[in-house]
Scaffold this motif. Structure first.
Motif, mmCIF file in Angstrom:
data_model
loop_
_atom_site.group_PDB
_atom_site.id
_atom_site.type_symbol
_atom_site.label_atom_id
_atom_site.label_comp_id
_atom_site.label_asym_id
_atom_site.label_seq_id
_atom_site.Cartn_x
_atom_site.Cartn_y
_atom_site.Cartn_z
ATOM 1 N N GLU A 1 11.663 -2.702 -2.430
ATOM 2 C CA GLU A 1 13.121 -2.743 -2.361
ATOM 3 C C GLU A 1 13.635 -1.872 -1.222
ATOM 4 O O GLU A 1 14.534 -2.276 -0.474
ATOM 5 C CB GLU A 1 13.722 -2.277 -3.689
ATOM 6 N N LEU A 2 13.061 -0.685 -1.075
ATOM 7 C CA LEU A 2 13.465 0.206 0.008
ATOM 8 C C LEU A 2 13.192 -0.442 1.362
ATOM 9 O O LEU A 2 14.055 -0.472 2.238
ATOM 10 C CB LEU A 2 12.711 1.541 -0.097
ATOM 11 N N ARG A 3 11.994 -0.995 1.534
ATOM 12 C CA ARG A 3 11.634 -1.637 2.795
ATOM 13 C C ARG A 3 12.590 -2.781 3.108
ATOM 14 O O ARG A 3 13.085 -2.905 4.236
ATOM 15 C CB ARG A 3 10.191 -2.148 2.727
ATOM 16 N N LEU A 4 12.897 -3.593 2.105
ATOM 17 C CA LEU A 4 13.796 -4.725 2.321
ATOM 18 C C LEU A 4 15.219 -4.263 2.600
ATOM 19 O O LEU A 4 15.909 -4.844 3.438
ATOM 20 C CB LEU A 4 13.753 -5.663 1.119
ATOM 21 N N ARG A 5 15.655 -3.221 1.914
ATOM 22 C CA ARG A 5 17.006 -2.696 2.137
ATOM 23 C C ARG A 5 17.154 -2.197 3.572
ATOM 24 O O ARG A 5 18.221 -2.313 4.175
ATOM 25 C CB ARG A 5 17.292 -1.552 1.157
ATOM 26 N N LEU A 6 16.063 -1.635 4.110
ATOM 27 C CA LEU A 6 16.076 -1.143 5.485
ATOM 28 C C LEU A 6 15.828 -2.258 6.505
ATOM 29 O O LEU A 6 15.822 -2.015 7.702
ATOM 30 C CB LEU A 6 15.016 -0.047 5.656
ATOM 31 N N LYS A 7 15.619 -3.480 5.982
ATOM 32 C CA LYS A 7 15.385 -4.662 6.825
ATOM 33 C C LYS A 7 14.187 -4.469 7.743
ATOM 34 O O LYS A 7 14.238 -4.761 8.939
ATOM 35 C CB LYS A 7 16.645 -5.020 7.608
ATOM 36 N N LEU A 8 13.092 -3.981 7.141
ATOM 37 C CA LEU A 8 11.860 -3.744 7.887
ATOM 38 C C LEU A 8 10.758 -4.663 7.391
ATOM 39 O O LEU A 8 10.675 -4.953 6.197
ATOM 40 C CB LEU A 8 11.395 -2.290 7.706
ATOM 41 N N THR A 9 9.920 -5.093 8.314
ATOM 42 C CA THR A 9 8.719 -5.830 7.924
ATOM 43 C C THR A 9 7.696 -4.814 7.418
ATOM 44 O O THR A 9 7.839 -3.607 7.667
ATOM 45 C CB THR A 9 8.114 -6.570 9.138
ATOM 46 N N PRO A 10 6.653 -5.277 6.719
ATOM 47 C CA PRO A 10 5.609 -4.330 6.308
ATOM 48 C C PRO A 10 5.010 -3.584 7.507
ATOM 49 O O PRO A 10 4.722 -2.387 7.415
ATOM 50 C CB PRO A 10 4.569 -5.218 5.630
ATOM 51 N N THR A 11 4.874 -4.251 8.626
ATOM 52 C CA THR A 11 4.322 -3.603 9.823
ATOM 53 C C THR A 11 5.260 -2.522 10.346
ATOM 54 O O THR A 11 4.815 -1.422 10.690
ATOM 55 C CB THR A 11 4.030 -4.648 10.914
ATOM 56 N N GLN A 12 6.545 -2.815 10.402
ATOM 57 C CA GLN A 12 7.517 -1.823 10.871
ATOM 58 C C GLN A 12 7.561 -0.619 9.932
ATOM 59 O O GLN A 12 7.616 0.531 10.381
ATOM 60 C CB GLN A 12 8.907 -2.454 10.969
ATOM 61 N N PHE A 13 7.553 -0.886 8.630
ATOM 62 C CA PHE A 13 7.569 0.182 7.623
ATOM 63 C C PHE A 13 6.319 1.050 7.775
ATOM 64 O O PHE A 13 6.404 2.276 7.771
ATOM 65 C CB PHE A 13 7.645 -0.454 6.236
ATOM 66 N N ALA A 14 5.180 0.402 7.951
ATOM 67 C CA ALA A 14 3.914 1.121 8.125
ATOM 68 C C ALA A 14 3.944 1.978 9.385
ATOM 69 O O ALA A 14 3.500 3.137 9.358
ATOM 70 C CB ALA A 14 2.754 0.135 8.179
ATOM 71 N N ASP A 15 4.467 1.443 10.464
ATOM 72 C CA ASP A 15 4.547 2.197 11.715
ATOM 73 C C ASP A 15 5.398 3.462 11.536
ATOM 74 O O ASP A 15 5.031 4.535 12.015
ATOM 75 C CB ASP A 15 5.123 1.347 12.841
ATOM 76 N N LEU A 16 6.512 3.333 10.852
ATOM 77 C CA LEU A 16 7.374 4.494 10.614
ATOM 78 C C LEU A 16 6.666 5.579 9.808
ATOM 79 O O LEU A 16 6.903 6.765 10.008
ATOM 80 C CB LEU A 16 8.642 4.080 9.866
ATOM 81 N N LEU A 17 5.815 5.150 8.893
ATOM 82 C CA LEU A 17 5.133 6.089 8.006
ATOM 83 C C LEU A 17 3.729 6.440 8.474
ATOM 84 O O LEU A 17 2.988 7.119 7.774
ATOM 85 C CB LEU A 17 5.091 5.516 6.585
ATOM 86 N N GLU A 18 3.391 5.968 9.663
ATOM 87 C CA GLU A 18 2.086 6.246 10.262
ATOM 88 C C GLU A 18 0.934 5.864 9.333
ATOM 89 O O GLU A 18 0.029 6.649 9.044
ATOM 90 C CB GLU A 18 1.986 7.717 10.693
ATOM 91 N N THR A 19 1.017 4.624 8.855
ATOM 92 C CA THR A 19 -0.028 4.065 8.011
ATOM 93 C C THR A 19 -0.226 2.606 8.417
ATOM 94 O O THR A 19 0.258 2.188 9.454
ATOM 95 C CB THR A 19 0.323 4.236 6.513
ATOM 96 N N THR A 20 -0.942 1.848 7.623
ATOM 97 C CA THR A 20 -1.204 0.453 7.963
ATOM 98 C C THR A 20 -0.378 -0.487 7.085
ATOM 99 O O THR A 20 0.013 -0.118 5.970
ATOM 100 C CB THR A 20 -2.695 0.116 7.756
ATOM 101 N N PRO A 21 -0.144 -1.705 7.569
ATOM 102 C CA PRO A 21 0.554 -2.688 6.738
ATOM 103 C C PRO A 21 -0.203 -2.970 5.435
ATOM 104 O O PRO A 21 0.417 -3.192 4.394
ATOM 105 C CB PRO A 21 0.626 -3.937 7.615
ATOM 106 N N ALA A 22 -1.532 -2.920 5.475
ATOM 107 C CA ALA A 22 -2.327 -3.137 4.255
ATOM 108 C C ALA A 22 -2.036 -2.054 3.223
ATOM 109 O O ALA A 22 -1.939 -2.330 2.020
ATOM 110 C CB ALA A 22 -3.814 -3.172 4.584
ATOM 111 N N THR A 23 -1.872 -0.824 3.688
ATOM 112 C CA THR A 23 -1.555 0.268 2.771
ATOM 113 C C THR A 23 -0.178 0.065 2.154
ATOM 114 O O THR A 23 0.007 0.255 0.951
ATOM 115 C CB THR A 23 -1.632 1.618 3.506
ATOM 116 N N VAL A 24 0.779 -0.350 2.965
ATOM 117 C CA VAL A 24 2.125 -0.638 2.445
ATOM 118 C C VAL A 24 2.027 -1.719 1.375
ATOM 119 O O VAL A 24 2.653 -1.614 0.314
ATOM 120 C CB VAL A 24 3.083 -1.044 3.584
#
Length: 64
Positions: free
Chosen positions: A8-31
């Motif tokens: 929900e947070l990721r969608l509210r911020l209008k981020l893809t899993p990859t973008q969210f992962a990049d912001l958090l310095e992790t991988t899309p798989a981890t997200v």
């Protein structure tokens, strides 16, 4: 937070899993694992970043 909360947070911020992962310095798989309740964020930096993102997300929701 639950997996649904992370998604929900990721969608509210209008981020893809990859973008969210990049912001958090992790991988899309981890997200993806977070969103499916298969893992939880580790490390102080990730928890701080998630808290900051959650605050930004709630500010955006208040203005909707």
């Amino acid at each position: 937070m639950t997996g649904a909360d992370y998604r929900e947070l990721r969608l509210r911020l209008k981020l893809t899993p990859t973008q969210f992962a990049d912001l958090l310095e992790t991988t899309p798989a981890t997200v993806g694992r977070w969103e499916k309740d298969q893992a939880v964020p580790r490390g102080l930096a990730q928890r701080r970043a998630l808290a900051e993102l959650a605050a930004r997300g709630s500010e955006g929701a208040a203005g909707d």
